[in-house]
Design a protein around this motif. Sequence first.
Motif, short mmCIF file in Angstrom:
data_model
loop_
_atom_site.label_atom_id
_atom_site.label_comp_id
_atom_site.label_asym_id
_atom_site.label_seq_id
_atom_site.Cartn_x
_atom_site.Cartn_y
_atom_site.Cartn_z
N ARG A 8 0.83 -1.21 0.00
CA ARG A 8 0.00 0.00 0.00
C ARG A 8 0.86 1.27 0.00
N LEU A 9 2.19 1.10 0.05
CA LEU A 9 3.08 2.26 0.16
C LEU A 9 3.80 2.51 -1.15
N MET A 10 3.96 3.77 -1.49
CA MET A 10 4.78 4.16 -2.62
C MET A 10 5.49 5.47 -2.24
N VAL A 11 6.56 5.80 -2.96
CA VAL A 11 7.35 6.96 -2.58
C VAL A 11 7.65 7.81 -3.81
N THR A 12 8.04 9.04 -3.53
CA THR A 12 8.53 9.93 -4.57
C THR A 12 9.95 10.35 -4.23
N VAL A 13 10.72 10.69 -5.25
CA VAL A 13 12.06 11.25 -5.06
C VAL A 13 12.22 12.41 -6.04
N TYR A 14 13.15 13.29 -5.75
CA TYR A 14 13.45 14.37 -6.69
C TYR A 14 14.06 13.75 -7.95
N HIS A 15 13.71 14.30 -9.09
CA HIS A 15 13.99 13.60 -10.35
C HIS A 15 15.47 13.34 -10.59
N ILE A 59 6.45 9.78 1.27
CA ILE A 59 5.86 8.43 1.35
C ILE A 59 4.35 8.57 1.28
N PHE A 60 3.72 7.83 0.38
CA PHE A 60 2.28 7.90 0.19
C PHE A 60 1.64 6.57 0.59
N TYR A 61 0.39 6.67 1.06
CA TYR A 61 -0.39 5.47 1.38
C TYR A 61 -1.57 5.40 0.42
N ASP A 62 -1.80 4.23 -0.11
CA ASP A 62 -2.88 4.00 -1.07
C ASP A 62 -4.10 3.49 -0.31
N HIS A 63 -5.15 4.33 -0.27
CA HIS A 63 -6.36 3.96 0.46
C HIS A 63 -7.23 2.97 -0.33
N GLY A 64 -6.90 2.74 -1.58
CA GLY A 64 -7.65 1.74 -2.33
C GLY A 64 -8.38 2.32 -3.53
N ASP A 65 -8.67 1.43 -4.50
CA ASP A 65 -9.26 1.90 -5.75
C ASP A 65 -10.73 2.31 -5.62
N HIS A 66 -11.30 2.13 -4.42
CA HIS A 66 -12.68 2.58 -4.25
C HIS A 66 -12.75 4.09 -4.01
N ILE A 67 -11.59 4.73 -3.89
CA ILE A 67 -11.53 6.18 -3.69
C ILE A 67 -10.92 6.81 -4.93
N GLY A 82 -8.83 9.09 -7.53
CA GLY A 82 -7.53 9.73 -7.48
C GLY A 82 -6.44 8.83 -8.00
N GLY A 83 -5.37 9.48 -8.48
CA GLY A 83 -4.25 8.74 -9.02
C GLY A 83 -3.00 8.94 -8.19
N PRO A 84 -1.94 8.22 -8.54
CA PRO A 84 -0.68 8.32 -7.79
C PRO A 84 -0.02 9.68 -8.01
N PRO A 85 0.95 10.02 -7.15
CA PRO A 85 1.65 11.30 -7.32
C PRO A 85 2.32 11.36 -8.69
N GLY A 86 2.28 12.54 -9.29
CA GLY A 86 2.87 12.73 -10.61
C GLY A 86 1.92 12.46 -11.74
N SER A 87 0.73 11.90 -11.45
CA SER A 87 -0.24 11.60 -12.50
C SER A 87 -1.21 12.77 -12.65
N GLY A 142 -6.62 13.67 -6.33
CA GLY A 142 -7.67 12.89 -5.69
C GLY A 142 -7.25 12.42 -4.30
N ASP A 143 -8.16 11.76 -3.60
CA ASP A 143 -7.92 11.38 -2.21
C ASP A 143 -7.42 9.95 -2.03
N ARG A 144 -7.23 9.24 -3.11
CA ARG A 144 -6.83 7.84 -2.96
C ARG A 144 -5.43 7.72 -2.37
N PHE A 145 -4.47 8.45 -2.94
CA PHE A 145 -3.08 8.38 -2.46
C PHE A 145 -2.82 9.59 -1.55
N VAL A 146 -2.50 9.31 -0.28
CA VAL A 146 -2.33 10.37 0.72
C VAL A 146 -0.88 10.38 1.20
#
Length: 887
Positions: free
Chosen positions: A124-131, A175-183, A185-190, A195-199
């Motif tokens: 449920r976790l994903m991350v971002t880094v500076y490019h 660090i982002f948490y994915d609340h699930g596809d029922h909410i 929103g898309g991942p960061p950078g999309s 949206g509220d899915r990835f917090v």
Amino acid sequence: MTSTNDIRRGFLDYFGSNGHQIVPSAPLVPQNDPTLMFVNAGMVPFKNVFTGLETRPYSTATSSQKCVRAGGKHNDLDNVGYTARHHTFFEMLGNFSFGDYFKEQAITHAWTLLTRDFGLPADRLMVTVYHTDDQAFDLWKKIAGLPDDRIVRIATKDNFWSMGSDGPCGPCSEIFYDHGDHIPGGPPGSPDEDGDRFVEIWNLVFMQYMQEADQIVGDLPRQSIDTGMGLERIAAVMQGVHDNYDTDTFKALIAASGALTHTATDGEMKASHRVIADHLRCSGFLVADGVLPANEGRGYVLRRIMRRAMRHAHLLGAKEPLMHRLVPALVAEMGAAYPELVRAQPLIEATLAQEETRFRQTLDKGLKLLDEATVGMKAGDVLPGETAFRLYDTYGFPYDLTEDALRAQDLAVDRAGFDAAMAEQKRAARAAWKGSGAKASDELWFDLAEELGATEFTGYANETGEGVVLALVKDGARVDRAGAGDAVEIIVNQTPFYGESGGQVGDSGTITGDHGFAASVSDTSKPLGKLFVHHAKVDAGEVKVGDPVKLAIDVARRDAIRANHSATHLLHEALRQRLGNHVAQKGSLVAPDRLRFDVSHPVAMTAPELADAEAAVNAMIRQNGPVTTRLMTPDDAIAAGAMALFGEKYGDEVRVVSMGSEDGDKVYSLELCGGTHVKALGDIGLFKVVSEGAVSSGVRRIEALTGEAARTWFAQRDEKLREAATALKTTPDEVPARVVSLLEERKRLERELAEAKKALALGGGGAAAPAAAEQAGGVAFVGQVLDGFEAKGLRGAVDEAKQRIGSGVAALVAINDGRASVAVGVTDDLVGTLSAVDLVKRAVAVLGGQGGGGRPDMAQGGGPDAGKAPDALAAVRAALEEMRAAA
């Protein structure tokens, strides 16, 4: 379910067990960053550690920092209650490395805590880094085993942090948490990342570069780590909810709001309960950290937050003030982690109750007028800005409340029109000011006050502070900078320096800054009642507009001023109790070395009255009761028994200072006062009245000393008494009796000397015979000039001359210190035909004097021309002959 308190404790325990110093939350009012209104991030208290200005006995730390974002660029106020994750108050969990570990260990700690200790599923976790941060990208793959598609490269400043245009900076990893596809929103950078899915739940900042003017100029010598994880967000994740307001702390506060208002906590009233819960937390913590509602600065932001919550309590149908009744629920939820809430609970409750009672009066009136103004409007319409301004200016209904109140009806407010009306009011006020006869030199301060707004005074609670230089004035004109030797007036955004007002003199002290800047402040004034102007001389370095500076008052001088000011309050009440309620302050001076107090009283005060009042003041000082301050409306304060002071102009809110007690719980002194005071009456030390006199008809002036000045006065008096005792060859205790004895001896000797002088002057005591009587107008006449003879002895000498001649007239002129005094006596048998008054007037005229008077048998006068003494006697003789001839 893991409670919010458990999560906070678990976070701190994890890092504590891994060598981090657990640091308590700093107060919400920043102690080391004058550019911030409130602490708004977990790293703020460590800012000087990161920049190298401060060292601490640890190189790694962890904290749960209280934060507020409700003013300036970090202002979430309008969104609070209507979204899932906006708050005015929040807690930021963080771990920090000051040149100790860097990226690899920071990522390891974050991944271990989240997945092992907190038990979050890795998928449920994903991350971002500076490019361009390949190192962080590779470390996430290595440590967390994340696939490439769950490590997102972000090319924007969202993933690059800096402390400012100059200073430390570096890339971030969120660090982002994915609340699930029922909410949604898309991942960061999309494209649909909002949206509220990835917090985002945690941000890791890798401080590794130094920048100047927003350009990286090199690597930091000590690479550091700053992280921040919102406690409310991670609590929502760990408690299996998507909305922060559904976490345990908020649910408890919302439930308390629902119970007290007897309304459902969901449905159409959901947002109101959320606003109340959030703003209750913010208000409670701000008051606990020393912020009180006011019309400027931090106090104004707090008032806005309180009143927004209170308006929503009104929407919920609360008939009586609600907010203060929710404080026990807040303390129950958060008091264990933040004991300052427990300590300040009575103050928080009293402040909320008072503010809501006052606001309800404004609210009822404002909402009624707003309802009238919106009759006939439909969804999507816009309320004219002039109407919103009239509500604000005439009825005290804030713009943001007007906007908030109309939101439910889908109505907007013409902000441009509101701003235009505000600008027009300022233009009119300026025109009125120019026509008031005010000094042209004051126009500069008017301009500055209009541009900069009021200076926030922090000196009630602090003796030092930090500020940003907003303006510099030199030789009556604004300048951009000032250097060594310059006399300059400095205005900052916030200051602990008290500006002269209400009889209290301004503070002195120092202002210092970077690169060796130092200035000595000799005085602080308060033009227009808004700006605090520091009158300073630059001792070293240079200061520019925009520079951050440190301000420190002369504490010893302020302590002396505080003691004198508090003593005036005690003296005021002591005089009223002893002289009557007609006694009222008519002016004062509160300086470090003395106090001066003018009061209305028709006659001079007696020594016993002054001594009694002095004793009463000292009795209160020995009682050592606390000095407390409350903010109230002037009407409420006066209704409570507070005295308003002469010459003061009061706004819609005043500070009410209470001191001492008598007859149980009765407050001894209660006055409206904006000055600074001692914390306890014992701090005054000692009180001594040194003089009392008239100022004008019906106004008396008392001058007095306190503390060390009073002690010094007594010591000097004691030394003078000892010197007198030595000169009198006696003990200090016997000085009064010895002085009385000497005075009596002196009087006896003066009498004997006067008698001897008179005898010598009149020819007695073996001297030449007294002047012989001659005939003038057929009566005996004695005339004589007496050199060195005192005027007060003339009547006695004339009486003796009259006795000697039996029947006739005696005229004697005494010469002393270049002035002549003359007395004429007529024996009783001649009073019917001769008048001593008429005769003496002839002599006085010759001596250059005027008038002369007395009785027909004895009259006296004088003049400045002692050389005419013989001529004066001749004039009496001639007048006598004329009178006898006429008879």
